[in-house]
Design a protein around this motif. Sequence first.
Motif, PDB file in Angstrom:
ATOM      1  N   THR A 104       0.875  -1.292   0.082  1.00 28.81           N
ATOM      2  CA  THR A 104       0.108  -0.041   0.170  1.00 28.81           C
ATOM      3  C   THR A 104       0.939   1.250  -0.086  1.00 28.81           C
ATOM      4  O   THR A 104       2.011   1.107   0.343  1.00 28.81           O
ATOM      5  CB  THR A 104      -0.882  -0.191   1.429  1.00 28.81           C
ATOM      6  OG1 THR A 104      -0.222   0.158   2.290  1.00 28.81           O
ATOM      7  CG2 THR A 104      -1.780  -1.178   1.345  1.00 28.81           C
ATOM      8  N   ASP A 105       0.333   2.447  -0.284  1.00 31.94           N
ATOM      9  CA  ASP A 105       0.841   3.637  -0.253  1.00 31.94           C
ATOM     10  C   ASP A 105       1.662   3.944   1.021  1.00 31.94           C
ATOM     11  O   ASP A 105       2.863   4.265   1.301  1.00 31.94           O
ATOM     12  CB  ASP A 105       0.236   4.728  -0.886  1.00 31.94           C
ATOM     13  CG  ASP A 105       0.731   6.027  -1.090  1.00 31.94           C
ATOM     14  OD1 ASP A 105       1.929   6.256  -1.037  1.00 31.94           O
ATOM     15  OD2 ASP A 105       0.058   7.048  -1.275  1.00 31.94           O
ATOM     16  N   ASP A 106       0.809   3.725   2.161  1.00 30.80           N
ATOM     17  CA  ASP A 106       1.324   3.879   3.385  1.00 30.80           C
ATOM     18  C   ASP A 106       2.532   3.173   3.889  1.00 30.80           C
ATOM     19  O   ASP A 106       3.498   3.459   4.457  1.00 30.80           O
ATOM     20  CB  ASP A 106       0.107   3.711   4.506  1.00 30.80           C
ATOM     21  CG  ASP A 106      -0.836   4.817   4.561  1.00 30.80           C
ATOM     22  OD1 ASP A 106      -0.341   6.157   4.077  1.00 30.80           O
ATOM     23  OD2 ASP A 106      -1.710   4.641   4.970  1.00 30.80           O
ATOM     24  N   GLN A 107       2.575   1.788   3.388  1.00 30.05           N
ATOM     25  CA  GLN A 107       3.742   0.812   3.622  1.00 30.05           C
ATOM     26  C   GLN A 107       4.695   1.365   2.777  1.00 30.05           C
ATOM     27  O   GLN A 107       5.860   1.337   3.369  1.00 30.05           O
ATOM     28  CB  GLN A 107       3.032  -0.593   3.387  1.00 30.05           C
ATOM     29  CG  GLN A 107       2.144  -1.117   4.066  1.00 30.05           C
ATOM     30  CD  GLN A 107       1.755  -2.702   3.574  1.00 30.05           C
ATOM     31  OE1 GLN A 107       1.688  -2.920   2.436  1.00 30.05           O
ATOM     32  NE2 GLN A 107       1.471  -3.478   4.442  1.00 30.05           N
ATOM     33  N   TYR A 109       5.577   4.241   1.927  1.00 35.64           N
ATOM     34  CA  TYR A 109       6.026   5.425   2.418  1.00 35.64           C
ATOM     35  C   TYR A 109       6.920   5.244   3.479  1.00 35.64           C
ATOM     36  O   TYR A 109       7.944   5.696   3.833  1.00 35.64           O
ATOM     37  CB  TYR A 109       4.786   6.244   2.970  1.00 35.64           C
ATOM     38  CG  TYR A 109       5.139   7.705   3.388  1.00 35.64           C
ATOM     39  CD1 TYR A 109       5.454   8.836   2.511  1.00 35.64           C
ATOM     40  CD2 TYR A 109       5.357   7.868   4.731  1.00 35.64           C
ATOM     41  CE1 TYR A 109       5.929   9.997   2.960  1.00 35.64           C
ATOM     42  CE2 TYR A 109       5.795   9.261   5.281  1.00 35.64           C
ATOM     43  CZ  TYR A 109       6.036  10.245   4.465  1.00 35.64           C
ATOM     44  OH  TYR A 109       6.299  11.404   4.715  1.00 35.64           O
ATOM     45  N   ASP A 110       6.422   4.319   4.658  1.00 34.06           N
ATOM     46  CA  ASP A 110       7.110   4.132   5.815  1.00 34.06           C
ATOM     47  C   ASP A 110       8.313   3.578   5.317  1.00 34.06           C
ATOM     48  O   ASP A 110       9.643   3.757   6.111  1.00 34.06           O
ATOM     49  CB  ASP A 110       6.431   3.191   6.797  1.00 34.06           C
ATOM     50  CG  ASP A 110       4.968   3.757   7.340  1.00 34.06           C
ATOM     51  OD1 ASP A 110       5.283   5.010   7.329  1.00 34.06           O
ATOM     52  OD2 ASP A 110       3.996   3.093   7.788  1.00 34.06           O
ATOM     53  N   LYS A 113      10.892   5.839   3.668  1.00 32.27           N
ATOM     54  CA  LYS A 113      10.963   7.354   4.606  1.00 32.27           C
ATOM     55  C   LYS A 113      12.420   7.776   4.630  1.00 32.27           C
ATOM     56  O   LYS A 113      12.699   8.807   4.598  1.00 32.27           O
ATOM     57  CB  LYS A 113      10.189   7.072   5.879  1.00 32.27           C
ATOM     58  CG  LYS A 113       9.804   8.523   6.494  1.00 32.27           C
ATOM     59  CD  LYS A 113       8.796   8.143   7.561  1.00 32.27           C
ATOM     60  CE  LYS A 113       8.611   9.445   8.182  1.00 32.27           C
ATOM     61  NZ  LYS A 113       7.513   9.107   9.501  1.00 32.27           N
ATOM     62  N   GLN A 143      -2.248   5.445  -6.543  1.00 24.75           N
ATOM     63  CA  GLN A 143      -2.263   4.600  -5.391  1.00 24.75           C
ATOM     64  C   GLN A 143      -0.913   5.004  -4.607  1.00 24.75           C
ATOM     65  O   GLN A 143      -0.700   4.815  -3.544  1.00 24.75           O
ATOM     66  CB  GLN A 143      -2.170   3.177  -5.541  1.00 24.75           C
ATOM     67  CG  GLN A 143      -3.442   2.584  -6.414  1.00 24.75           C
ATOM     68  CD  GLN A 143      -4.737   2.798  -5.292  1.00 24.75           C
ATOM     69  OE1 GLN A 143      -4.468   2.710  -4.242  1.00 24.75           O
ATOM     70  NE2 GLN A 143      -5.803   2.960  -6.101  1.00 24.75           N
ATOM     71  N   LYS A 146       1.310   9.450  -2.043  1.00 20.53           N
ATOM     72  CA  LYS A 146       1.923   9.988  -1.029  1.00 20.53           C
ATOM     73  C   LYS A 146       3.395   9.681  -1.043  1.00 20.53           C
ATOM     74  O   LYS A 146       4.270  10.695  -0.547  1.00 20.53           O
ATOM     75  CB  LYS A 146       1.455   9.521   0.268  1.00 20.53           C
ATOM     76  CG  LYS A 146       1.830   9.669   1.693  1.00 20.53           C
ATOM     77  CD  LYS A 146       1.186   9.015   2.967  1.00 20.53           C
ATOM     78  CE  LYS A 146       1.947   9.044   4.175  1.00 20.53           C
ATOM     79  NZ  LYS A 146       1.039   8.305   5.143  1.00 20.53           N
ATOM     80  N   THR A 147       3.777   8.721  -1.434  1.00 29.08           N
ATOM     81  CA  THR A 147       5.248   8.151  -1.420  1.00 29.08           C
ATOM     82  C   THR A 147       5.940   8.854  -2.419  1.00 29.08           C
ATOM     83  O   THR A 147       7.142   9.183  -2.107  1.00 29.08           O
ATOM     84  CB  THR A 147       5.185   6.576  -1.633  1.00 29.08           C
ATOM     85  OG1 THR A 147       4.521   6.007  -0.854  1.00 29.08           O
ATOM     86  CG2 THR A 147       6.625   5.993  -1.772  1.00 29.08           C
TER      87      THR A 147
END
Length: 206
Positions: A104-107, A109-110, A113, A143, A146-147
Motif C-alpha cells: 500500500t501507499d502507507d507501507q 512511504y514507511d 521514509k 495509489q 503520498k510516497t
Amino acid sequence: MKTEIKEKVQKLIESYNEVKRDIQEKIKAWESDLIYSLDYREEKIKELEEQALQCDALFNKKITELLTQERESIIGEPGKKPDDYEVKISNALKFLELAGEKLTDDQAYDILKPFMTDFETMALFKPVVEGLSKKGGLDIWNQFTKTFKKTDVFLAIINGFKVAEETAAKGLFNYREQNLAGSIRTKMFLDVVDDINKLVNGFEVA
C-alpha cells in the motif's frame, strides 16, 4: 528551495531583443541612406550583421550558463551518503518485495521514509513499486501519491531542464531567423522555464 529562473531568463531575452533592435535600426538607416556610396553602405551593413552574429553567440552562451547555474543551484550535488546506505537500500528493496502485490501507499512511504529527501534514489525505487503495483492491478499514479509526490515533482524539474538545455543548445538566439518558427521556439522555451519556476517554487508545498 526557491528560484528566480523565469525572471532571469526574461531579463536576458529582453536585453538581447534590445541589442537586436538597435542593430536592426542601424541597418535600416544605412539601407535608406542617400548620402554615402552603395559600397560604403554595404560595408557598414555587413559590419552590423557581423555584430548581430557575435551578439547571438554571446547571448546563447549566457543562456546556457544561466540554465547550468540554476540547475546546479536547484538540484545541487549529491550529498554524502552514510557508509551503510547501500545496505539500507537493499533492506528497503527486500521489504518492498516481501509486501509484494499487496503493498500500500502507507507501507511504501514507511519503508522508503529514510530516502524521501534523496530524490535520485527515490526515482530508482519508483519503477520497483510501479512493477509491484501493476502485478496487483493498481495504478501507481493514484495509489502511491503520498510516497512519490515529491519525487514526481523532482523528476518533472529535471525533465524541464533537459528540454530547456536541449533548446538552448540548438541556438535560442538567431538574428537571421525572423520567421514564425523562431517565435514558436522561444515561446515553447519560455513555457518550459515557467513550468520549472512553478514546480521549484511550489516544491515545499507539494
